[in-house]
Design an enzyme around this catalytic site. Sequence first.
Site, PDB file in Angstrom:
ATOM      1  N   CYS A 148      10.359   1.349   1.676  1.00 36.49           N
ATOM      2  CA  CYS A 148      11.026   0.211   1.748  1.00 36.49           C
ATOM      3  C   CYS A 148      12.763   0.305   1.666  1.00 36.49           C
ATOM      4  O   CYS A 148      13.494  -0.178   2.499  1.00 36.49           O
ATOM      5  CB  CYS A 148      10.992  -1.095   1.007  1.00 36.49           C
ATOM      6  SG  CYS A 148      10.888  -0.640  -0.725  1.00 36.49           S
ATOM      7  N   TRP A 179       1.115  -1.223   0.066  1.00 35.07           N
ATOM      8  CA  TRP A 179      -0.040   0.013   0.165  1.00 35.07           C
ATOM      9  C   TRP A 179       0.795   1.257   0.096  1.00 35.07           C
ATOM     10  O   TRP A 179       0.129   2.428  -0.313  1.00 35.07           O
ATOM     11  CB  TRP A 179      -0.851   0.023   1.192  1.00 35.07           C
ATOM     12  CG  TRP A 179      -0.215  -0.504   2.535  1.00 35.07           C
ATOM     13  CD1 TRP A 179      -0.487  -1.722   3.078  1.00 35.07           C
ATOM     14  CD2 TRP A 179       0.679   0.346   3.445  1.00 35.07           C
ATOM     15  NE1 TRP A 179       0.387  -1.655   4.206  1.00 35.07           N
ATOM     16  CE2 TRP A 179       1.183  -0.692   4.635  1.00 35.07           C
ATOM     17  CE3 TRP A 179       1.158   1.472   3.231  1.00 35.07           C
ATOM     18  CZ2 TRP A 179       1.768  -0.256   5.488  1.00 35.07           C
ATOM     19  CZ3 TRP A 179       1.991   2.195   4.355  1.00 35.07           C
ATOM     20  CH2 TRP A 179       2.347   1.065   5.275  1.00 35.07           C
ATOM     21  N   ASN A 180       2.042   1.026   0.359  1.00 35.50           N
ATOM     22  CA  ASN A 180       3.139   2.383   0.497  1.00 35.50           C
ATOM     23  C   ASN A 180       3.204   3.342  -1.062  1.00 35.50           C
ATOM     24  O   ASN A 180       3.358   4.462  -0.856  1.00 35.50           O
ATOM     25  CB  ASN A 180       4.117   2.030   1.112  1.00 35.50           C
ATOM     26  CG  ASN A 180       4.925   1.038   0.514  1.00 35.50           C
ATOM     27  OD1 ASN A 180       4.611   0.056  -0.109  1.00 35.50           O
ATOM     28  ND2 ASN A 180       6.328   1.336   0.476  1.00 35.50           N
ATOM     29  N   GLU A 195      10.386  -8.760  -3.005  1.00 38.83           N
ATOM     30  CA  GLU A 195      10.838  -7.527  -2.605  1.00 38.83           C
ATOM     31  C   GLU A 195      10.219  -7.539  -1.522  1.00 38.83           C
ATOM     32  O   GLU A 195       9.073  -7.113  -1.367  1.00 38.83           O
ATOM     33  CB  GLU A 195      10.749  -6.540  -3.461  1.00 38.83           C
ATOM     34  CG  GLU A 195      11.451  -5.130  -3.100  1.00 38.83           C
ATOM     35  CD  GLU A 195      10.826  -4.475  -2.294  1.00 38.83           C
ATOM     36  OE1 GLU A 195      10.957  -4.383  -0.977  1.00 38.83           O
ATOM     37  OE2 GLU A 195      10.013  -3.362  -2.829  1.00 38.83           O
TER      38      GLU A 195
END
Length: 461
Positions: A279, A143-144, A242
């Site tokens: 991330c 969602w980021n 990832e």
Amino acid sequence: MFIGGVWREASDGRTIDVLNPATEQVVAQVPNASDADLDDALAAAASGFAVWRRTAPADRADVLDRAGRLLLERVPQIAVILSEEQGKPIAEAEAEVRQSAEYFSWFAGEAVRSYGRLLPTAPGRRSWVERRPVGPVAAFTAWNFPASLPARKLAPAVAFGCSIIVCPAIEAPRTAGALVQASTDSGVADGVVNLITGDPPRVSERLIGSDVIAKITLTGSVPIGRTLVRLSAERLQPLTLELGGHAPVLIFDDLSADQLGRAADAVVRAKFRNGGQVCISPSRIFAQRSIVDNLIAGVLERVDGLEIGPLANARRRDAVAALVETSGAKVHSGGVRPDGPGFFYPPTVLTDISPGAAVLRDEPFGPIMPILPFDDLEDGLAQANAVPYGLAAYVFTADLQRADAAVAGLDAGMIGVNELALASAASPFGGVKLSGYGREGGTESLEAYTVATAVTTRGAP
């Protein structure tokens, strides 16, 4: 949902609420896919692949090029949707949509460059290697970055002849729908690009359990990555994973005062972008002991008055608060959840952190900046590498030899020297250790979305 070229609701009418993380109010409802819907998506992806794998690479390139241009035209509208469901400020949302368009445009060029090679062989024989599309893809995204993460998977899949079922995070699913709409408006064949929203465990089990899916790609957490690996074990589908990181920054004492200030600027911007929910965010800041106090002062000066958007949900806000509360650290800024609606948490700077604190071991994925000292290169590398992640790492130094030595010693899939912007369409994105395996972006995507087929022929017997 978008299945076989048609937007549709769930067959049983069930929906899932989408919240605005700044207000905690419901801003939309999206379908909660039933098993029948998932089976329809699988059938559509299978039929779409049968057509798309035989579509000329130049025609695929044209579709992607048009989609990229449409996304650029639609930046203002898509950014509003992205900001509303994910929480990042409009300027950041617009930048993300533009980056997503870059993936479509860049892979339009790569579509016609899926080269194989000829092999030397004996007279009367011919032998070559060709790249063939791997098949229908199940793509799971976080969602980021609800635009750029689906784009990083969708664009190369379409470029190299695959079909795809995009499964966006349920917290922010409508942005991915805008990418799918741009693709279909650009002429992609029905069934090539599909989008499903629904309960994540059930969706992943149904899709991966099917013999249609030939490839799995995930941007998400380590626990979810492990789950998908287990689900894929029966049919042995290849995965690209990832899984996040805990990126160190090594700041050396050879920097001048002005250079140290610019390093502080860069680290603060990168750390608190998207509320720290990145991330590759610099999440452990190591400064050489003789300059650590100056760095702390510079960071605090820049953090003072800084406003950021909300975290994605209450779970993330509570997890960030717990990391601060259990750190045993000196809290220089932030550290207290504000009153009022929204999943907000302030930019927080920590020093004097307890050895073994969770914030130094677990990916914070929020607006927390731990600052720690190190003595020399060996000590800095030891601290930087002392986590099970290896996605990104950063170095700030004016000494080229020191930079080379630091780069050689860091365990990470991506490294920046005096630079914190690492992601681009032309660059492979991925990590080592618990940060996952495989790469997306760059020419390495050819390996992710195609298989090498060796062919040898001889004249008639």
